[in-house]
Design a protein around this motif. Structure first.
Motif, mmCIF file in Angstrom:
data_model
loop_
_atom_site.group_PDB
_atom_site.id
_atom_site.type_symbol
_atom_site.label_atom_id
_atom_site.label_comp_id
_atom_site.label_asym_id
_atom_site.label_seq_id
_atom_site.Cartn_x
_atom_site.Cartn_y
_atom_site.Cartn_z
ATOM 1 N N VAL A 1 0.858 -1.202 -0.041
ATOM 2 C CA VAL A 1 0.042 0.089 0.193
ATOM 3 C C VAL A 1 0.924 1.207 -0.049
ATOM 4 C CG1 VAL A 1 -1.805 1.370 1.280
ATOM 5 C CG2 VAL A 1 -2.096 -1.198 1.144
ATOM 6 N N PHE A 2 1.966 1.432 0.856
ATOM 7 C CA PHE A 2 2.848 2.507 0.809
ATOM 8 C C PHE A 2 3.592 2.651 -0.505
ATOM 9 C CE2 PHE A 2 2.770 2.140 5.569
ATOM 10 C CZ PHE A 2 2.250 3.356 5.761
ATOM 11 N N ALA A 3 3.818 1.394 -1.224
ATOM 12 C CA ALA A 3 4.722 1.517 -2.373
ATOM 13 C C ALA A 3 3.617 2.105 -3.370
ATOM 14 C CB ALA A 3 4.805 0.424 -2.885
ATOM 15 N N ARG A 4 2.440 1.655 -3.470
ATOM 16 C CA ARG A 4 1.349 2.240 -4.275
ATOM 17 C C ARG A 4 1.338 3.640 -3.936
ATOM 18 N NH1 ARG A 4 -3.763 2.919 -3.431
ATOM 19 N NH2 ARG A 4 -3.860 1.381 -1.755
ATOM 20 N N ILE A 5 1.240 4.260 -2.734
ATOM 21 C CA ILE A 5 0.884 5.624 -2.554
ATOM 22 C C ILE A 5 1.972 6.524 -2.804
ATOM 23 C CG2 ILE A 5 0.945 7.263 -0.388
ATOM 24 C CD1 ILE A 5 -1.016 5.072 0.927
ATOM 25 N N PHE A 6 3.278 5.837 -2.840
ATOM 26 C CA PHE A 6 4.447 6.653 -3.369
ATOM 27 C C PHE A 6 4.544 6.771 -4.576
ATOM 28 C CE2 PHE A 6 6.885 4.764 0.471
ATOM 29 C CZ PHE A 6 6.470 5.784 1.293
ATOM 30 N N ALA B 1 5.791 19.849 -0.019
ATOM 31 C CA ALA B 1 4.556 19.620 -0.711
ATOM 32 C C ALA B 1 4.343 18.145 -1.040
ATOM 33 C CB ALA B 1 4.537 20.412 -1.802
ATOM 34 N N LEU B 2 5.278 17.567 -1.243
ATOM 35 C CA LEU B 2 5.276 15.997 -1.610
ATOM 36 C C LEU B 2 4.999 15.132 -0.280
ATOM 37 C CD1 LEU B 2 5.512 13.445 -3.358
ATOM 38 C CD2 LEU B 2 7.993 13.502 -3.143
ATOM 39 N N ILE B 3 5.446 15.577 0.772
ATOM 40 C CA ILE B 3 5.267 14.737 2.121
ATOM 41 C C ILE B 3 4.021 15.087 2.315
ATOM 42 C CG2 ILE B 3 5.717 14.832 4.517
ATOM 43 C CD1 ILE B 3 8.674 14.927 3.729
ATOM 44 N N SER B 4 3.490 16.199 2.324
ATOM 45 C CA SER B 4 1.825 16.685 2.540
ATOM 46 C C SER B 4 1.025 15.679 1.887
ATOM 47 C CB SER B 4 1.705 18.031 2.424
ATOM 48 O OG SER B 4 2.416 18.833 3.254
ATOM 49 N N ARG B 5 1.418 15.559 0.384
ATOM 50 C CA ARG B 5 0.561 14.680 -0.387
ATOM 51 C C ARG B 5 0.507 13.155 0.107
ATOM 52 N NH1 ARG B 5 2.937 17.596 -4.584
ATOM 53 N NH2 ARG B 5 4.231 15.728 -5.362
ATOM 54 N N ILE B 6 1.756 12.817 0.501
ATOM 55 C CA ILE B 6 1.986 11.235 1.028
ATOM 56 C C ILE B 6 1.015 11.347 2.330
ATOM 57 C CG2 ILE B 6 3.418 9.705 1.832
ATOM 58 C CD1 ILE B 6 5.393 10.876 -0.049
ATOM 59 N N ARG B 7 1.216 12.085 3.177
ATOM 60 C CA ARG B 7 0.527 11.977 4.522
ATOM 61 C C ARG B 7 -0.909 12.145 4.244
ATOM 62 N NH1 ARG B 7 3.996 11.902 8.194
ATOM 63 N NH2 ARG B 7 5.932 13.102 8.231
ATOM 64 N N LYS B 8 -1.478 12.807 3.455
ATOM 65 C CA LYS B 8 -2.899 13.101 2.917
ATOM 66 C C LYS B 8 -3.231 11.740 2.389
ATOM 67 C CE LYS B 8 -6.167 15.974 0.445
ATOM 68 N NZ LYS B 8 -6.717 15.544 -0.821
ATOM 69 N N ARG B 9 -2.739 11.155 1.486
ATOM 70 C CA ARG B 9 -3.142 9.861 0.942
ATOM 71 C C ARG B 9 -3.175 8.690 2.049
ATOM 72 N NH1 ARG B 9 -5.332 7.470 -1.179
ATOM 73 N NH2 ARG B 9 -4.302 6.223 -2.573
ATOM 74 N N CYS B 10 -2.173 8.908 3.154
ATOM 75 C CA CYS B 10 -2.166 7.847 4.216
ATOM 76 C C CYS B 10 -3.445 7.753 4.809
ATOM 77 C CB CYS B 10 -0.982 7.951 4.774
ATOM 78 S SG CYS B 10 0.318 7.438 4.196
ATOM 79 N N GLY C 1 -9.587 0.715 5.503
ATOM 80 C CA GLY C 1 -10.114 -0.674 5.509
ATOM 81 C C GLY C 1 -8.783 -1.589 5.914
ATOM 82 N N TYR C 2 -7.939 -0.794 6.475
ATOM 83 C CA TYR C 2 -6.703 -2.013 7.198
ATOM 84 C C TYR C 2 -7.078 -1.818 8.600
ATOM 85 C CZ TYR C 2 -5.104 -0.834 2.373
ATOM 86 O OH TYR C 2 -5.167 -0.706 1.108
ATOM 87 N N ARG C 3 -6.388 -3.104 8.974
ATOM 88 C CA ARG C 3 -6.422 -3.231 10.462
ATOM 89 C C ARG C 3 -5.719 -2.032 11.411
ATOM 90 N NH1 ARG C 3 -6.176 -9.644 11.439
ATOM 91 N NH2 ARG C 3 -7.784 -10.192 10.002
ATOM 92 N N VAL C 4 -4.909 -1.276 10.768
ATOM 93 C CA VAL C 4 -4.263 -0.386 11.751
ATOM 94 C C VAL C 4 -4.181 0.964 10.559
ATOM 95 C CG1 VAL C 4 -2.831 -1.873 12.944
ATOM 96 C CG2 VAL C 4 -1.909 -0.991 10.821
ATOM 97 N N PRO C 5 -4.051 2.247 11.100
ATOM 98 C CA PRO C 5 -4.052 3.505 10.483
ATOM 99 C C PRO C 5 -2.527 3.273 9.792
ATOM 100 C CG PRO C 5 -4.581 3.738 12.709
ATOM 101 C CD PRO C 5 -4.142 2.447 12.580
ATOM 102 N N LEU C 6 -2.480 3.837 8.606
ATOM 103 C CA LEU C 6 -1.218 3.971 7.831
ATOM 104 C C LEU C 6 -0.297 5.090 8.649
ATOM 105 C CD1 LEU C 6 -2.013 3.343 3.977
ATOM 106 C CD2 LEU C 6 -1.393 1.716 5.723
ATOM 107 N N SER C 7 0.952 4.488 8.998
ATOM 108 C CA SER C 7 1.759 5.534 9.668
ATOM 109 C C SER C 7 3.284 5.397 9.314
ATOM 110 C CB SER C 7 1.636 5.293 10.944
ATOM 111 O OG SER C 7 2.594 6.131 11.816
#
Length: 175
Positions: free
Chosen positions: A83-88, A120-129, A134-140
């Protein structure tokens, strides 16, 4: 006496495919499909030039992956890494080099990107996370950055600075 010619034709399609697969596996992470650390090291040499400045890097470490693996199994942990790979991939530019750097670590090389654009990129990544459900834990993920404006700065110093910043973020985000 007679003169003859022999023509030999071989189908090497399978061999070529096998060689391409070996090359792919040599430079890609088998789980996420991202580039691996070996490819990262090769590209680092190519990007170590004045033309690529400013050169930025993001080092990310997934928070709580060991806990996820222990509590829900490695399959769930692997899913989070994908999931993180896809977000990146969704958030980064085509020319950015996204790599799975280690077990739960990622590195993103950002040629011709300044600190403001990295923020700005990090903000986009955090927003997407935050948007992922639908995952058992929040993405962090803890993300550390560094930017090199001068070719005299050793590339290893750039990486070390980004790692140090990532570990600082990890301490802040520990809870």
């Amino acid at each position: 006496y007679s003169i003859g010619k022999a023509i030999v034709i071989r189908d090497i399609t399978q061999r070529v495919r096998s060689e391409e697969k070996i090359k792919y596996l040599g430079f890609h992470d088998s789980l996420t499909g991202l580039y691996n650390r070996a490819y990262f090291e090769e590209e680092l040499k190519r990007l170590d030039s004045e033309r690529q400045l400013p050169l930025s890097i993001i080092i990310g470490d997934v928070n709580g992956l060991k806990l996820v693996n222990d509590a829900f199994g490695h399959q769930e942990g692997d899913l989070l890494l994908c999931v993180f790979a896809r977000i990146f991939e969704e958030c980064c530019r085509r020319e950015d080099l996204i790599t799975r750097w280690g077990g739960d670590e990622f590195a993103i090389l950002l040629p011709k990107m300044n600190e403001e654009d990295v923020s700005a990129l990090i903000s986009r990544i955090r927003k997407r996370c935050k948007e992922e459900k639908g995952y058992r834990v929040p993405l962090s993920i803890s993300l550390g950055t560094a930017t090199r404006y001068n070719a005299n700065m050793p590339i290893k110093s750039l990486i070390k600075e980004a790692e140090d910043n990532m570990y600082k973020r990890k301490l802040i985000e520990k809870k």
